[in-house]
Design an enzyme around this catalytic site. Structure first.
Site, short mmCIF file in Angstrom:
data_model
loop_
_atom_site.label_atom_id
_atom_site.label_comp_id
_atom_site.label_asym_id
_atom_site.label_seq_id
_atom_site.Cartn_x
_atom_site.Cartn_y
_atom_site.Cartn_z
N LYS A 104 -11.96 -5.38 3.22
CA LYS A 104 -11.81 -4.57 3.91
C LYS A 104 -12.52 -3.23 3.95
O LYS A 104 -12.43 -2.56 3.24
CB LYS A 104 -10.06 -4.06 3.96
CG LYS A 104 -9.71 -2.94 4.67
CD LYS A 104 -8.83 -2.81 4.23
CE LYS A 104 -7.33 -1.75 4.86
NZ LYS A 104 -6.32 -0.60 4.40
N ARG A 132 -11.07 7.04 4.31
CA ARG A 132 -10.78 6.15 3.27
C ARG A 132 -12.97 5.43 2.51
O ARG A 132 -12.12 4.24 2.06
CB ARG A 132 -10.36 4.97 3.62
CG ARG A 132 -8.37 5.46 4.25
CD ARG A 132 -7.97 4.34 4.68
NE ARG A 132 -6.41 5.15 4.80
CZ ARG A 132 -5.75 4.85 5.75
NH1 ARG A 132 -5.65 4.00 6.84
NH2 ARG A 132 -3.98 6.00 5.88
N CYS A 184 1.22 -1.22 0.19
CA CYS A 184 -0.05 -0.17 -0.15
C CYS A 184 1.06 1.02 -0.46
O CYS A 184 1.95 1.37 0.32
CB CYS A 184 -0.94 0.16 1.28
SG CYS A 184 -2.12 1.21 0.42
N ARG A 232 -3.42 2.73 13.14
CA ARG A 232 -3.11 4.05 12.02
C ARG A 232 -1.65 4.71 12.81
O ARG A 232 -1.01 5.62 12.90
CB ARG A 232 -4.31 4.55 12.58
CG ARG A 232 -4.60 4.03 11.00
CD ARG A 232 -5.72 4.42 10.43
NE ARG A 232 -6.81 4.16 9.74
CZ ARG A 232 -7.58 4.73 8.75
NH1 ARG A 232 -8.78 5.43 9.80
NH2 ARG A 232 -8.40 3.33 8.36
N TYR A 260 -1.92 -10.63 15.78
CA TYR A 260 -1.50 -9.98 16.71
C TYR A 260 -1.72 -10.60 18.72
O TYR A 260 -0.72 -10.81 18.88
CB TYR A 260 -2.06 -8.93 17.93
CG TYR A 260 -1.74 -7.69 16.80
CD1 TYR A 260 -0.92 -7.11 15.90
CD2 TYR A 260 -2.86 -6.60 15.89
CE1 TYR A 260 -0.92 -6.02 14.31
CE2 TYR A 260 -3.17 -6.18 14.53
CZ TYR A 260 -1.75 -6.09 14.36
OH TYR A 260 -1.56 -4.77 13.03
N LYS A 319 -11.27 -8.09 6.69
CA LYS A 319 -11.13 -7.44 7.22
C LYS A 319 -11.82 -6.32 7.75
O LYS A 319 -12.27 -5.93 6.93
CB LYS A 319 -9.60 -6.73 7.08
CG LYS A 319 -8.93 -5.41 7.99
CD LYS A 319 -7.54 -5.15 7.28
CE LYS A 319 -6.57 -4.07 8.27
NZ LYS A 319 -5.93 -3.25 7.91
N CYS A 340 -0.20 4.44 2.00
CA CYS A 340 -1.03 5.33 3.11
C CYS A 340 0.48 5.56 3.68
O CYS A 340 0.47 6.57 4.52
CB CYS A 340 -1.84 4.65 3.71
SG CYS A 340 -1.71 3.04 4.28
ZN LIG Z 1 -3.32 1.63 2.60
#
Ligand SMILES: [Zn+2]
Length: 293
Positions: free
Chosen positions: A177, A199, A93, A187, A287, A230, A95
Site C-alpha cells: 500500500k 501516513r 483499520c 478520504r 468501484y 494499492k 483510521c
Molecule cells: Zn487506515
C-alpha cells in the site's frame, strides 16, 4: 467466481443513501439501503464485496471498530443472513474510527515508528487490529483485510483468529500500500483524513518497488492468504512482479482517484481494467465492478 470485488461504504442509521461528492455515482449506505443495492449485483453474479464502516462516533481508541454492535459487525451479520453465499471481506483499520485519523494507536514515546510527529504504539496497534479482525470474523466475514501497514499486523491477526477458532477466516493483506495521492476522494468518502501529520511513516514510498515486494514476502510469511497492491493503475509493475515472484493470489485495488479519473468513460475504464488483468491480478477491487459483472 467473479474476479471483481466491489467496495461498499456503510453508515449507521436507516434509509441512508448519501452521495459522496468526491466520488460521483458512489454512496454511503445504511444497512437497509445496502441490502437493496447488493441484491441486483449478487443476482448478476458478483460474489465478493469489501466493506468499509463509518462509525456514529469517533473516539481516541476507535472503540466502535471492534465493538460487536459496531457498524461493520452489524452489516456483515445482516448481509450474511440475506446473502449466505456472498463472500464478505472487511477492511481492518483504525483510521475511520479514531479522532486523530491515523491507522494506529498513538503514543508520545519518540522511540516508536515516527514521521512528522506521528508516533504509533506498535504493540497497542497490533492488539487493536487483532481485536477488530476477531470481531469481524465473529460477525461472519470470510476475509479480513488489514490496511494499516503496521509491521507484524498479519501475524498478530492470524494468531488471534486461530486462538479464537476462526482458522477458516482468511486474510487479504494490503501488503503493498503506497503513500498515494490517488486516495484523496476515498478520504472524503470515509471522513478519515489524518488530523495531523501524514501516513508516509507507515505507507510505502512510491519510488521503492523493492520495499513493496519485501513487504509482500513478509506478509505471506506471516500468513496472508491473498496480497494486495494499492493503487492499481500506477503500480502495475508491482502487480506483475508480485504475481511472478510469489505463489499467492494477488488483488489490485483500483482506488478512488483512479475511479474519478475514468468515471463515465466506459471505453477507458474497460481498457484500464484489461491492463490490470494483463499485469496478472487475480482479483480486482474496483468501484467500477458493477460494469463488469
Ligand atoms: Zn487506515
Amino acid at each position: 467466481m467473479s474476479q471483481f470485488i466491489l467496495p461498499y461504504f456503510v453508515v449507521q442509521g436507516n434509509g441512508q443513501k448519501q452521495p459522496i461528492a468526491s466520488m460521483p455515482g458512489i454512496y454511503r449506505f445504511s444497512i437497509d439501503k445496502l441490502l437493496e443495492d447488493i441484491d441486483p449485483v449478487v443476482a448478476q453474479g458478483l460474489d465478493k464485496i469489501l466493506l468499509f464502516g463509518l462509525p456514529r462516533e469517533k473516539d481516541e481508541l476507535g472503540t466502535e471498530a471492534f465493538a460487536d454492535d459496531g457498524i461493520v459487525q452489524q452489516a456483515v451479520k445482516v448481509i450474511k443472513d440475506h446473502f449466505p453465499q456472498l463472500i464478505v471481506m472487511t477492511d481492518v483499520c483504525l483510521c475511520a474510527y479514531t479522532t486523530q485519523g491515523h491507522c494506529g494507536v498513538m503514543t508520545n514515546d519518540k522511540c516508536q515508528m515516527s514521521n512528522d510527529g506521528v508516533t504509533i504504539d506498535s504493540e497497542a496497534t497490533l492488539e487493536a487490529l487483532a481485536r477488530i479482525a476477531v470481531s469481524h470474523a465473529r460477525a461472519g466475514a470470510a476475509y479480513v483485510a488489514p490496511s494499516a501497514m503496521m509491521r507484524g499486523q498479519v501475524r498478530a491477526i492470524r494468531k488471534a483468529l486461530d486462538d479464537n477458532s476462526y482458522q477458516q477466516v482468511k486474510i487479504m493483506a494490503y501488503s503493498a500500500k503506497f503513500a498515494s495521492s490517488f486516495y484523496g476522494p476515498f478520504r472524503e468518502a470515509m471522513n478519515c483524513s489524518p488530523a495531523f501529520g501524514d501516513r508516509r511513516g507507515y505507507q510505502l514510498d512510491p519510488r521503492d518497488s523493492q520495499a513493496a515486494l519485501e513487504r509482500i514476502r513478509i506478509e505471506i510469511d506471516e500468513g496472508a492468504d491473498m496480497v494486495m497492491v494499492k493503487p492499481a493503475l500506477a503500480y502495475l509493475d508491482i502487480v506483475f512482479q508480485a504475481k511472478q515472484l510469489f505463489n499467492k493470489p494477488v488483488a489490485a485495488y483500483n482506488v478512488s482517484g483512479e475511479y474519478v479519473l475514468l468515471h463515465g468513460q466506459p471505453t477507458l475504464i474497460k481498457e484500464a481494467i484489461i491492463a490490470i488483468q494483463r499485469a496478472g491480478a487475480d482479483y480486482i477491487i474496483t468501484y467500477h465492478a458493477k460494469e463488469f459483472i
